[in-house]
Enzyme design. Structure first.
Site, PDB file in Angstrom:
ATOM      1  CB  CYS A  24      -0.907   0.000   1.226  1.00  0.00           C
ATOM      2  SG  CYS A  24      -2.002   1.435   1.317  1.00  0.00           S
ATOM      3  CD  GLU A  49      -2.527  -1.419  -4.548  1.00  0.00           C
ATOM      4  OE1 GLU A  49      -1.712  -1.311  -5.493  1.00  0.00           O
ATOM      5  OE2 GLU A  49      -2.180  -1.614  -3.373  1.00  0.00           O
TER       6      GLU A  49
END
Length: 202
Positions: free
Chosen positions: A2, A103
């Protein structure tokens, strides 16, 4: 992994949402990167507190704070044993407050960021660990890392890892410094709820 998050939900609204005392002046941020400031929720001697920390954990024993630039994520599978994270995992756990994490995916030949949000929540918490580092000159730096786990079905087409998302009861247990490691370890699982996924621009 992340590596990008956002938080546009700030100020007293954020403090009210998490029943916490606000210790920082917050501004909306829509493309937060490692080494920048993130907003965290901690338990400070029984009181919930919201403050900012540097994203990228600097272990207390580190000689050079630059090490934090590589420690913006911690794998759930190894936090209990890895020297950089095991002390924080025992008693310095935090919630990193976001309204989305990003993402990337290929769309028509281009890499496009997608925002992942928890359906029904304006803001939510990611599992984090924090440390306090003191430089040789006495400068105090608080830093943190986001704990990641295996991706769930929604995230898997974008990445094999995802941040650990904590619902309110799990968050209360996670940030409690008195909670034993064996009590919080089961929380480090792929998110079972529903996420919204939207292509966006950064």
């Amino acid at each position: 992994m992340c590596g990008r998050i956002r938080l546009g939900f700030v100020g007293e609204r954020l403090a009210e949402a998490f029943a916490a005392k606000l210790r920082a002046n917050l501004l909306p941020a829509f493309n937060i990167k490692p080494t920048q400031a993130v907003v965290v929720l901690i338990d400070d001697q029984g009181e919930r507190v919201i403050e900012t920390m540097r994203w990228g954990l600097i272990p207390a024993w580190a000689k050079d704070p630059k090490i934090g630039g590589k420690m913006f994520n911690a794998r759930a599978e190894t936090v209990a044993e890895k020297p950089s994270f095991r002390s924080a995992f025992r008693s310095r756990r935090c919630g990193i407050l976001v309204d989305a994490f990003y993402e990337w995916a290929d769309v028509d030949g281009a890499r496009v960021p997608h925002a992942f949000r928890v359906v029904g929540a304006e803001v939510f918490a990611l599992a984090g660990l924090w440390e306090q580092w003191i430089s040789p000159t006495g400068e105090v730096v608080r830093s943190c890392t986001i704990v990641t786990t295996s991706a769930n079905e929604q995230v898997r087409p974008f990445h094999e890892r995802m941040p650990v998302i904590l619902d309110p009861p799990a968050l209360a247990t996670w940030i409690d410094p008195k909670a034993a490691p064996e009590a919080v370890a089961p929380l480090l699982a792929p998110y079972a709820g529903k996420l919204s996924i939207e292509p966006t621009k950064l």
